[in-house]
Design an enzyme around this catalytic site. Structure first.
Site, short mmCIF file in Angstrom:
data_model
loop_
_atom_site.label_atom_id
_atom_site.label_comp_id
_atom_site.label_asym_id
_atom_site.label_seq_id
_atom_site.Cartn_x
_atom_site.Cartn_y
_atom_site.Cartn_z
CE1 TYR A 49 84.96 38.15 83.28
CE2 TYR A 49 83.04 37.10 82.65
CZ TYR A 49 83.85 37.64 82.34
OH TYR A 49 84.09 37.80 80.83
NE ARG A 62 62.13 11.70 81.33
CZ ARG A 62 63.06 11.90 80.12
NH1 ARG A 62 64.20 12.76 80.57
NH2 ARG A 62 63.55 11.54 79.36
CG ASP A 76 64.77 17.36 91.36
OD1 ASP A 76 64.39 16.97 91.23
OD2 ASP A 76 65.86 18.21 91.29
CB THR A 96 57.08 17.56 99.42
OG1 THR A 96 56.90 17.32 98.06
CG2 THR A 96 57.46 18.28 100.49
CG HIS A 114 73.87 69.17 84.48
ND1 HIS A 114 72.59 68.18 84.37
CD2 HIS A 114 73.86 70.04 85.22
CE1 HIS A 114 71.70 69.00 85.78
NE2 HIS A 114 72.67 70.49 85.60
CB SER A 128 94.67 48.00 70.99
OG SER A 128 93.80 48.83 69.85
NE ARG A 161 87.10 40.58 82.71
CZ ARG A 161 88.42 40.57 82.77
NH1 ARG A 161 88.59 39.63 83.92
NH2 ARG A 161 89.05 39.70 82.12
NE ARG A 202 66.00 22.32 88.01
CZ ARG A 202 66.69 21.21 88.87
NH1 ARG A 202 68.18 21.06 88.87
NH2 ARG A 202 66.05 20.26 88.55
#
Length: 475
Positions: free
Chosen positions: A12, A76, A78, A102, A150, A280, A294, A329
């Site tokens: 996509y 542990r 990143d 930090t 409607h 189809s 889609r 993420r």
């Protein structure tokens, strides 16, 4: 083929948006931030050499992802994994990488850069959708079509005027997008809990240097505004707000595709259908609105993500907690990638949309006689008739004509009944003149023209350099 692949990547989204949220773009931004931090700290008097900065720059784009993964498995963490990986590549600078900062320094600032750049890509896509819709609206501003309330036949409108309703939603979205870009703040340099305590020692208590570092770094990355205060992270309301903005665009797109799918069922307007496209596997005659469907599927996904970001923003504890990380993420990139895909598909639809004018005219004439009854009653009264008697006569004819249409499947013969009713005194030739559909569309053409001129064209003129986007489907 034995592991899951994200369909947004495979099917996509554009290459530009995929790159914006790619590991290469993310971690190169981390290194750019570390380089700028070191440069400004050097300018402010810290013991950092030109050789150290030069080595950082030489290795800014050469990222050893295998080594970084090994470090992260060990630590542990990143950010520290990439600090060590970068330090191995630039050993002279190993001791000054990330100095005083930090984790959120690279993580949050990069997130904001990606959001800002992602919104610029969205703006480009959005401008092109608006241009295509505006051209369509002007082309068909005078073409009468049956209006619905409607989903029941109501007064006439025009094909172009209906398109302005889709455009109006996008104008509102565009205004919100512009405001968000204009007011987006950088996190900058704030320290572990937002107090810049680590920089208090680095700069011997000189707060002016900390403020300069904060503003100068933000400026280098294209942000005129910077958060005045923060905890360790920027306010997660930013994430909630940006996903809500993307959700609003998704809502506008979904509304358009709902309308188009209904119109395609009526055989009045169709999305493109390519020469070799199959609708189809079983029914060879089918022309399914797969592009619209889609968009609808992706739009539902984006709208659902707004709840996720809102929950994260509302449940952060004090200066920060890490229960936002995994969510961010997933949510932020996928919301952007989905809207990118939605707008690409929308542009593709508008580049090949088909209008069947004869079919539209046929539907109008099936309903127009009923709409003309009020005019007929007024004309009969002007000719000296009794309103209540005339109303009853027209009512009886209308009921009989409706019965023929609904129960017997025949054409609407109301006009024929009225023309053959000798008790009615109206000018039959004048009646036929009045029944021109263009007499029932009100101010639709001029409303369309004015809306495009006053609200859409200023946007298109401002961003004329963005117009002309290629809009092919990936699959």
């Amino acid at each position: 083929m034995n592991s899951y692949k994200n369909p947004l990547e495979e099917r996509y989204s554009s290459e530009e948006m995929l790159y914006n949220f790619s590991p290469n773009n993310k971690f190169r931004n981390w290194r750019k931030l570390w380089i700028s931090l070191a440069e400004i700290e050097k300018d402010l008097g810290l013991d950092i050499s030109e050789e150290q900065i030069a080595q950082l720059k030489e290795n800014a784009e050469d990222i050893d992802y295998v080594k970084a993964a090994e470090y992260e498995k060990r630590f542990r963490h990143d950010v520290m994994a990439h600090v060590h990986t970068y330090g191995d590549a630039a050993p002279l600078a190993k001791g000054i990488i990330h100095l005083g900062a930090t984790s959120a320094f690279v993580g949050d600032n990069t997130d904001l850069i990606q959001m800002r750049d992602g919104l610029l890509l969205i703006r480009k896509q959005l401008v092109n959708v608006m241009k295509n819709l505006a051209d369509f609206a002007l082309q068909y501003k005078d073409l009468p079509t049956l209006g619905f309330t409607h989903y029941q036949p109501a007064q006439l409108t025009t094909v172009g005027k209906r398109a302005t309703l889709w455009l109006q939603s996008l104008v509102l979205d565009f205004e919100e997008l512009e405001f968000f870009i204009e007011t987006l703040r950088f996190r900058g340099v704030k320290g572990t809990t937002g107090t810049a305590a680590s920089f208090l020692e680095l700069f011997d208590g000189d707060y002016t240097k900390v403020k300069h570092l904060d503003k100068e770094l933000s400026k280098r990355f294209g942000f005129d505004k910077v958060f005045g205060v923060s905890g360790q992270t920027y306010d997660r309301k930013i994430d909630a707000k940006v996903v809500a903005l993307l959700s609003n665009i998704a809502q506008s797109a979904h509304k358009f595709t709902n309308d188009l799918r209904l119109l395609q069922n009526l055989k009045e307007i169709e999305e493109p259908f390519e020469k070799n496209q199959i609708g189809s596997s079983a029914m060879a005659y089918k022309r399914n609105p797969m592009r619209s469907e889609r968009i609808g599927a992706l739009a539902k996904f984006v709208m659902s993500l707004s709840t996720s970001s809102a929950m994260v923003a509302s449940t952060q504890w004090f200066e920060r907690t890490l229960d936002d990380s995994a969510n961010k993420r997933l949510t932020i990139p996928q919301a952007f990638l989905s809207i990118d895909a939605i707008l690409m598909i929308w542009n593709n639809i508008m580049n090949g949309i088909v209008v069947y004018e004869n079919r539209i005219q046929k539907h109008i004439m099936e309903e127009l006689p009923f709409m003309a009854t009020e005019y007929i009653i007024m004309e009969e009264v002007k000719a000296g008739g009794d309103r209540q008697e005339i109303h009853e006569t027209i009512r009886v004819h209308s009921m009989e004509a409706s019965k023929k249409v609904k129960e017997e499947g025949k054409e609407n013969d109301l006009l024929e009944r009225i023309l053959n009713d000798h008790s009615l005194k109206l000018d039959k030739s004048k009646l036929m003149e009045v029944l021109d559909p263009k007499n029932f569309i009100g101010f639709a053409p001029i409303q369309t023209q004015e809306f495009i001129e006053n609200e859409v064209n200023p946007i298109l003129q401002k961003y004329a350099d963005l117009i002309g986007l290629k809009a092919d489907l990936k699959v």
